[in-house]
Design an enzyme around this catalytic site. Structure first.
Site, short mmCIF file in Angstrom:
data_model
loop_
_atom_site.label_atom_id
_atom_site.label_comp_id
_atom_site.label_asym_id
_atom_site.label_seq_id
_atom_site.Cartn_x
_atom_site.Cartn_y
_atom_site.Cartn_z
N ASN A 41 41.94 30.74 43.60
CA ASN A 41 42.00 30.70 42.14
C ASN A 41 42.35 29.28 41.69
O ASN A 41 43.09 28.56 42.35
CB ASN A 41 43.00 31.72 41.58
N GLU A 43 43.54 27.62 38.15
CA GLU A 43 43.95 27.78 36.76
C GLU A 43 43.73 26.49 36.00
O GLU A 43 43.55 25.42 36.58
CB GLU A 43 45.43 28.17 36.68
N CYS A 51 38.87 32.79 39.09
CA CYS A 51 39.52 33.55 40.17
C CYS A 51 38.91 33.17 41.52
O CYS A 51 37.81 32.62 41.60
CB CYS A 51 39.33 35.04 39.94
N GLU A 53 37.66 35.07 43.80
CA GLU A 53 36.43 35.79 44.09
C GLU A 53 35.22 35.09 43.47
O GLU A 53 34.19 34.92 44.10
CB GLU A 53 36.50 37.23 43.55
N CYS A 89 40.08 41.34 39.28
CA CYS A 89 40.28 41.62 37.86
C CYS A 89 38.97 42.16 37.27
O CYS A 89 37.92 42.12 37.90
CB CYS A 89 40.72 40.35 37.13
N CYS A 92 36.01 39.69 37.17
CA CYS A 92 35.35 39.50 38.46
C CYS A 92 34.52 40.72 38.84
O CYS A 92 33.44 40.58 39.41
CB CYS A 92 36.38 39.21 39.55
#
Ligand code: ZN
Length: 129
Positions: A41, A43, A51, A53, A89, A92
């Site tokens: 991830n 940010e 993320c 993924e 999430c 994703c």
């Protein structure tokens, strides 16, 4: 193979950039040709974060990969080892649904137990056209 991909995801997790949420996630995406792509991830204080993924998927897609088999995902607060499962999430799940079918497996580890999910497990009736 699932255990090895979890191990690779744990290594990728250490590259996370998460100064705000302080939650590090790693992913190992396995393509049908056997290649793997790692993601973490990332940010950002000003714009949408990405993320682990989606990082792995975008790396693979930008290399021309289109057929995927599994993605192993691990996550935990910074400074801690992942012990409980980390699932994608909602963003994703929808993103990944465009590139996988119901044979594709999401792999997590929960207190040492490997768990697998399909896209229909995680996102039933996902948007498609
Ligand atoms: Zn996500």
């Amino acid at each position: 193979m699932f255990e090895n991909d979890i191990k690779l995801a744990k290594e990728a997790r250490l590259n996370a950039w998460s100064p705000y949420g302080k939650y590090y996630v790693g992913a190992c995406l396995r393509c049908k040709d056997g290649t793997t792509y790692l993601g973490c991830n990332v940010e950002n204080h000003g714009i949408q974060s990405i993320c682990a993924e989606r990082t792995a998927f975008v790396k693979a897609l930008s290399d021309g990969k289109r057929e995927f088999e599994t993605i192993a995902i691990v996550g935990a607060p910074v400074g801690e080892e992942p012990t409980v499962e980390c699932v994608p999430c909602g963003y994703c799940r929808q993103f990944i649904s465009e590139f996988v079918d119901d044979k594709f497996k999401f792999i997590t580890e929960d207190n040492g137990e490997i768990k697998t999910y399909t896209i229909d497990d995680l996102l039933p009736n996902h948007f498609d056209f």
